[in-house]
Design an enzyme around this catalytic site. Sequence first.
Site, PDB file in Angstrom:
ATOM      1  N   LYS A   1       1.058  -0.752   0.233  1.00  0.00           N
ATOM      2  CA  LYS A   1      -0.447   0.248  -0.514  1.00  0.00           C
ATOM      3  C   LYS A   1       0.702   1.140  -0.018  1.00  0.00           C
ATOM      4  CE  LYS A   1      -4.421  -2.017   2.201  1.00  0.00           C
ATOM      5  NZ  LYS A   1      -5.252  -1.409   3.559  1.00  0.00           N
TER       6      LYS A   1
ATOM      7  N   ASP B   1      -9.734   2.411   1.758  1.00  0.00           N
ATOM      8  CA  ASP B   1     -10.183   1.718   2.834  1.00  0.00           C
ATOM      9  C   ASP B   1     -10.909   3.344   3.520  1.00  0.00           C
ATOM     10  OD1 ASP B   1      -9.904  -0.502   3.569  1.00  0.00           O
ATOM     11  OD2 ASP B   1      -7.408   0.257   3.310  1.00  0.00           O
TER      12      ASP B   1
HETATM   13  P1  NAP Z   1      -1.521  -2.723  10.769  1.00  0.00           P
HETATM   14  O1  NAP Z   1      -1.022  -1.772   9.948  1.00  0.00           O
HETATM   15  O2  NAP Z   1      -0.829  -4.528  11.223  1.00  0.00           O
HETATM   16  O3  NAP Z   1      -1.344  -1.762  12.144  1.00  0.00           O
HETATM   17  C1  NAP Z   1      -2.200  -3.189  13.417  1.00  0.00           C
HETATM   18  C2  NAP Z   1      -2.829  -2.293  14.408  1.00  0.00           C
HETATM   19  O4  NAP Z   1      -2.635  -3.160  15.464  1.00  0.00           O
HETATM   20  C3  NAP Z   1      -1.441  -1.511  15.159  1.00  0.00           C
HETATM   21  O5  NAP Z   1      -1.955  -0.546  15.664  1.00  0.00           O
HETATM   22  C4  NAP Z   1      -0.993  -1.965  16.373  1.00  0.00           C
HETATM   23  O6  NAP Z   1      -1.016  -1.491  17.473  1.00  0.00           O
HETATM   24  C5  NAP Z   1      -2.475  -2.951  16.819  1.00  0.00           C
HETATM   25  N1  NAP Z   1      -2.350  -4.220  17.659  1.00  0.00           N
HETATM   26  C6  NAP Z   1      -1.539  -4.972  17.102  1.00  0.00           C
HETATM   27  N2  NAP Z   1      -1.901  -6.620  18.165  1.00  0.00           N
HETATM   28  C7  NAP Z   1      -2.115  -5.700  18.931  1.00  0.00           C
HETATM   29  C8  NAP Z   1      -2.517  -5.988  20.447  1.00  0.00           C
HETATM   30  N3  NAP Z   1      -2.331  -7.332  20.564  1.00  0.00           N
HETATM   31  N4  NAP Z   1      -3.147  -5.133  21.098  1.00  0.00           N
HETATM   32  C9  NAP Z   1      -2.935  -3.561  20.922  1.00  0.00           C
HETATM   33  N5  NAP Z   1      -3.199  -3.285  19.927  1.00  0.00           N
HETATM   34  C10 NAP Z   1      -3.255  -4.112  19.643  1.00  0.00           C
HETATM   35  O7  NAP Z   1      -2.870  -3.332  10.433  1.00  0.00           O
HETATM   36  P2  NAP Z   1      -4.016  -2.778   9.631  1.00  0.00           P
HETATM   37  O8  NAP Z   1      -3.648  -3.270   8.235  1.00  0.00           O
HETATM   38  O9  NAP Z   1      -4.461  -1.912  10.058  1.00  0.00           O
HETATM   39  O10 NAP Z   1      -4.931  -3.950   9.988  1.00  0.00           O
HETATM   40  C11 NAP Z   1      -5.692  -3.652  11.314  1.00  0.00           C
HETATM   41  C12 NAP Z   1      -6.883  -4.361  11.209  1.00  0.00           C
HETATM   42  O11 NAP Z   1      -7.861  -3.785  10.794  1.00  0.00           O
HETATM   43  C13 NAP Z   1      -6.827  -6.214  10.229  1.00  0.00           C
HETATM   44  O12 NAP Z   1      -7.976  -6.414  11.683  1.00  0.00           O
HETATM   45  C14 NAP Z   1      -7.563  -6.120   9.547  1.00  0.00           C
HETATM   46  O13 NAP Z   1      -7.971  -6.806   8.924  1.00  0.00           O
HETATM   47  C15 NAP Z   1      -8.828  -4.358   9.477  1.00  0.00           C
HETATM   48  N6  NAP Z   1      -9.226  -3.630   7.936  1.00  0.00           N
HETATM   49  C16 NAP Z   1     -10.238  -4.380   7.683  1.00  0.00           C
HETATM   50  C17 NAP Z   1     -10.750  -3.494   6.145  1.00  0.00           C
HETATM   51  C18 NAP Z   1     -11.846  -3.272   6.429  1.00  0.00           C
HETATM   52  O14 NAP Z   1     -11.953  -2.721   4.547  1.00  0.00           O
HETATM   53  N7  NAP Z   1     -13.232  -3.996   6.984  1.00  0.00           N
HETATM   54  C19 NAP Z   1      -9.507  -2.644   5.998  1.00  0.00           C
HETATM   55  C20 NAP Z   1      -8.547  -2.533   6.864  1.00  0.00           C
HETATM   56  C21 NAP Z   1      -8.015  -3.565   7.449  1.00  0.00           C
HETATM   57  P3  NAP Z   1       0.746  -1.244  17.371  1.00  0.00           P
HETATM   58  O15 NAP Z   1       1.335   0.246  16.944  1.00  0.00           O
HETATM   59  O16 NAP Z   1       0.925  -1.393  18.571  1.00  0.00           O
HETATM   60  O17 NAP Z   1       1.758  -1.901  17.554  1.00  0.00           O
END
Ligand code: NAP
Length: 272
Positions: free
Chosen positions: A65, A100
């Site tokens: 991305k 998104d």
């Molecule tokens: P990412 O860039 O890897 O970010 C992950 C986030 O989760 C970070 O803020 C991280 O915090 C936090 N995190 C991970 N483990 C944690 C824990 N045990 N306790 C507290 N915080 C935690 O991932 P992303 O792409 O943003 O995706 C995040 C979620 O959104 C995923 O579930 C994904 O499937 C979903 N999503 C959904 C859509 C949709 O269309 N519905 C679109 C995009 C993403 P730190 O910074 O502290 O590591």
Amino acid sequence: MDVYGLIGNPVGYSLSPPMHEAAYEALEVDARYVTFEPPADAAAAAVESAATLGVAGLNVTIPFKQGVLDAVEPDPLAARIGAVNTIDFTGERVTGHNTDAAGAVRAFDEHGVSLSGTAVVVGAGGAGRAIAFGLADEGMAVRVANRTESKARDLAADLRGAGESAADATGHGLDALADLLADADVLVNATSVGMESDGTPVPAGALHGDLSVLDAVYRPVETRLLRDAAAAGATTVDGAWMLLYQGVDAFERWTGREAPVDRMNEALRSRL
Ligand code: NAP
């Protein structure tokens, strides 16, 4: 026949192919949606190859991305977010967009949620960034809370730097959530918590009936956060709606036609 697709690594789990193909079938669009898994360091090369091969549109997921930014002309919102999840090859230029943000905003709109007041976004990764910018663009005051507090503060600073509507954005650790939520109108979980376990990043006691809650997690569709929010009397919006509307936005951008939202939703939910 037009070719659309998704680049990511891995992409095997993606629900975009059935969602888009359901739309082509419903509207009799002569098109196919295929997935590509280029090497992780080949973002720009993948975009250039797709352009050469006459691909009409690409969705982009992890880990590409940010990397595709150099190979496209990002629209202002995608440039501010610093990530592109949809590339449009159909015009004179190759343009990059972030659907998104639009997906989250439309998911709230379609549930009758007015995007005014204060939003708490939990998570400062890719989804958190997109959603925070999307809500700030709607005029909401945005509070970001993240496990790694410095990332929340950095995102808030980026939001403040992006324009007047986000002038008061702030960043916090997760320990601030109860205080932040007391007078919030909207809550979004943009962490991956709830995806692999029945966990939640938000204490149930901090939820209340004046909140509208979107969980970006869509597997499972009904997360613990959404169950807790419903029990507190909040309006709930599941992550499949956000996924649906980011796909709807991409489809409409690429084809110039109104998406068959119900058919796309059916195709998506039957696989969740
Ligand atoms: P990412 O860039 O890897 O970010 C992950 C986030 O989760 C970070 O803020 C991280 O915090 C936090 N995190 C991970 N483990 C944690 C824990 N045990 N306790 C507290 N915080 C935690 O991932 P992303 O792409 O943003 O995706 C995040 C979620 O959104 C995923 O579930 C994904 O499937 C979903 N999503 C959904 C859509 C949709 O269309 N519905 C679109 C995009 C993403 P730190 O910074 O502290 O590591």
